[in-house]
Design a protein around this motif. Sequence first.
Motif, PDB file in Angstrom:
ATOM      1  N   ASP A   1       8.317 -13.875  -1.340  1.00 10.24           N
ATOM      2  CA  ASP A   1       7.874 -15.269  -1.471  1.00 10.24           C
ATOM      3  C   ASP A   1       6.358 -15.420  -1.313  1.00 10.24           C
ATOM      4  N   GLY A   2       5.638 -14.311  -1.130  1.00  6.58           N
ATOM      5  CA  GLY A   2       4.186 -14.353  -1.041  1.00  6.58           C
ATOM      6  C   GLY A   2       3.615 -14.347   0.367  1.00  6.58           C
ATOM      7  N   ARG A   3       4.458 -14.586   1.384  1.00  4.68           N
ATOM      8  CA  ARG A   3       3.961 -14.527   2.764  1.00  4.68           C
ATOM      9  C   ARG A   3       3.563 -13.103   3.100  1.00  4.68           C
ATOM     10  N   LEU A   4       2.433 -12.956   3.776  1.00  3.22           N
ATOM     11  CA  LEU A   4       1.969 -11.626   4.158  1.00  3.22           C
ATOM     12  C   LEU A   4       2.896 -11.006   5.194  1.00  3.22           C
ATOM     13  N   VAL A   5       3.124  -9.721   5.075  1.00  2.00           N
ATOM     14  CA  VAL A   5       3.956  -8.994   6.029  1.00  2.00           C
ATOM     15  C   VAL A   5       3.242  -8.890   7.364  1.00  2.00           C
ATOM     16  N   LEU A   6       1.935  -8.670   7.320  1.00  2.46           N
ATOM     17  CA  LEU A   6       1.147  -8.614   8.543  1.00  2.46           C
ATOM     18  C   LEU A   6      -0.208  -9.247   8.296  1.00  2.46           C
ATOM     19  N   ARG A   7      -0.773  -9.752   9.361  1.00  2.00           N
ATOM     20  CA  ARG A   7      -2.110 -10.349   9.316  1.00  2.00           C
ATOM     21  C   ARG A   7      -2.968  -9.620  10.336  1.00  2.00           C
TER      22      ARG A   7
ATOM     23  N   ASP B   1       7.381   3.140   3.553  1.00  5.00           N
ATOM     24  CA  ASP B   1       8.182   2.595   4.655  1.00  5.00           C
ATOM     25  C   ASP B   1       9.568   2.139   4.206  1.00  5.00           C
ATOM     26  N   PHE B   2       9.937   2.437   2.971  1.00  7.19           N
ATOM     27  CA  PHE B   2      11.229   2.082   2.402  1.00  7.19           C
ATOM     28  C   PHE B   2      11.402   0.573   2.213  1.00  7.19           C
ATOM     29  N   ARG B   3      10.298  -0.161   2.289  1.00  6.92           N
ATOM     30  CA  ARG B   3      10.391  -1.604   2.060  1.00  6.92           C
ATOM     31  C   ARG B   3       9.195  -2.132   1.264  1.00  6.92           C
ATOM     32  N   TYR B   4       7.970  -1.967   1.808  1.00  6.17           N
ATOM     33  CA  TYR B   4       6.814  -2.623   1.208  1.00  6.17           C
ATOM     34  C   TYR B   4       5.769  -1.685   0.613  1.00  6.17           C
ATOM     35  N   VAL B   5       5.686  -0.438   1.054  1.00  6.46           N
ATOM     36  CA  VAL B   5       4.618   0.451   0.601  1.00  6.46           C
ATOM     37  C   VAL B   5       5.169   1.805   0.172  1.00  6.46           C
ATOM     38  N   GLY B   6       4.412   2.477  -0.679  1.00  5.98           N
ATOM     39  CA  GLY B   6       4.739   3.832  -1.072  1.00  5.98           C
ATOM     40  C   GLY B   6       5.792   3.928  -2.166  1.00  5.98           C
ATOM     41  N   LEU B   7       6.174   5.167  -2.434  1.00  4.14           N
ATOM     42  CA  LEU B   7       7.146   5.419  -3.493  1.00  4.14           C
ATOM     43  C   LEU B   7       8.518   4.855  -3.173  1.00  4.14           C
ATOM     44  N   SER B   8       8.810   4.664  -1.893  1.00  8.11           N
ATOM     45  CA  SER B   8      10.132   4.182  -1.484  1.00  8.11           C
ATOM     46  C   SER B   8      10.239   2.664  -1.390  1.00  8.11           C
TER      47      SER B   8
ATOM     48  N   GLY C   1       7.747  -7.140  -6.606  1.00  9.47           N
ATOM     49  CA  GLY C   1       7.255  -8.234  -7.428  1.00  9.47           C
ATOM     50  C   GLY C   1       5.977  -8.894  -6.940  1.00  9.47           C
ATOM     51  N   THR C   2       5.237  -8.263  -6.038  1.00 15.39           N
ATOM     52  CA  THR C   2       4.030  -8.884  -5.499  1.00 15.39           C
ATOM     53  C   THR C   2       2.780  -8.203  -6.062  1.00 15.39           C
ATOM     54  N   SER C   3       1.647  -8.871  -5.935  1.00 15.50           N
ATOM     55  CA  SER C   3       0.404  -8.252  -6.420  1.00 15.50           C
ATOM     56  C   SER C   3       0.076  -6.999  -5.616  1.00 15.50           C
ATOM     57  N   PHE C   4       0.396  -6.999  -4.310  1.00 16.57           N
ATOM     58  CA  PHE C   4       0.180  -5.787  -3.524  1.00 16.57           C
ATOM     59  C   PHE C   4       1.041  -4.649  -4.066  1.00 16.57           C
ATOM     60  N   ALA C   5       2.315  -4.923  -4.335  1.00 18.55           N
ATOM     61  CA  ALA C   5       3.223  -3.874  -4.820  1.00 18.55           C
ATOM     62  C   ALA C   5       2.720  -3.290  -6.137  1.00 18.55           C
ATOM     63  N   THR C   6       2.217  -4.140  -6.999  1.00 12.37           N
ATOM     64  CA  THR C   6       1.660  -3.662  -8.270  1.00 12.37           C
ATOM     65  C   THR C   6       0.469  -2.755  -8.019  1.00 12.37           C
ATOM     66  N   ASN C   7      -0.455  -3.202  -7.163  1.00 14.19           N
ATOM     67  CA  ASN C   7      -1.619  -2.378  -6.847  1.00 14.19           C
ATOM     68  C   ASN C   7      -1.234  -1.106  -6.114  1.00 14.19           C
ATOM     69  N   ASP C   8      -0.222  -1.203  -5.267  1.00 16.92           N
ATOM     70  CA  ASP C   8       0.242  -0.034  -4.534  1.00 16.92           C
ATOM     71  C   ASP C   8       0.762   1.026  -5.502  1.00 16.92           C
ATOM     72  N   THR C   9       1.523   0.595  -6.485  1.00 16.41           N
ATOM     73  CA  THR C   9       2.070   1.533  -7.471  1.00 16.41           C
ATOM     74  C   THR C   9       0.970   2.114  -8.348  1.00 16.41           C
TER      75      THR C   9
ATOM     76  N   THR D   1      -0.980   4.190  -3.749  1.00 14.23           N
ATOM     77  CA  THR D   1      -0.136   5.368  -3.533  1.00 14.23           C
ATOM     78  C   THR D   1      -0.668   6.588  -4.291  1.00 14.23           C
ATOM     79  N   PRO D   2      -1.054   6.454  -5.565  1.00 14.69           N
ATOM     80  CA  PRO D   2      -1.630   7.625  -6.231  1.00 14.69           C
ATOM     81  C   PRO D   2      -2.915   8.137  -5.547  1.00 14.69           C
ATOM     82  N   LEU D   3      -3.744   7.216  -5.047  1.00  8.00           N
ATOM     83  CA  LEU D   3      -4.948   7.644  -4.342  1.00  8.00           C
ATOM     84  C   LEU D   3      -4.583   8.413  -3.076  1.00  8.00           C
ATOM     85  N   CYS D   4      -3.603   7.938  -2.340  1.00  4.10           N
ATOM     86  CA  CYS D   4      -3.164   8.654  -1.136  1.00  4.10           C
ATOM     87  C   CYS D   4      -2.635  10.037  -1.485  1.00  4.10           C
ATOM     88  N   LEU D   5      -1.891  10.142  -2.574  1.00  2.00           N
ATOM     89  CA  LEU D   5      -1.379  11.447  -2.999  1.00  2.00           C
ATOM     90  C   LEU D   5      -2.531  12.370  -3.389  1.00  2.00           C
ATOM     91  N   LEU D   6      -3.476  11.856  -4.135  1.00  3.89           N
ATOM     92  CA  LEU D   6      -4.641  12.654  -4.536  1.00  3.89           C
ATOM     93  C   LEU D   6      -5.428  13.126  -3.314  1.00  3.89           C
TER      94      LEU D   6
END
Length: 138
Positions: free
Chosen positions: A35-41, A95-102, A107-115, A119-124
Amino acid sequence: MPLFNTLVFAFLAALHLYWALGNKAAPAALPAHPDGRLVLRPGRGLTLLVAAGLLVFAGLSAAGAGWLPLPFPASWVRAGNAAVAVLLLLRVVGDFRYVGLSKRVTGTSFATNDTRYYTPLCLLLALSTLLGLLHFAS
């Protein structure tokens, strides 16, 4: 590759310092609920802690390449870089919910950027750190 790692970690540390000094991070830089609310602030203190950690990562990368003399045994520098690689690989898995391959929230802008970027930068960075460990261990 240590130059790449050192520069990226230093840049990310500077970016987190910029945010800690009162400049707001873009919403796409933080995980969000569907819904767009931040997971953490994260507050100033946590953001400064992340900046300091990233600066330590940059220092370990530079020290592993022999560019930054530290008053620690080389085995400590290698162990520190190994820990950095493991942390980055854990970040890649996520974390199997909000970040990474899992991640399941996609559907969020963070998830798009993360994908696409985070995540690719962290792998590199993880692979580069591991390659550096193999190169400098000999």
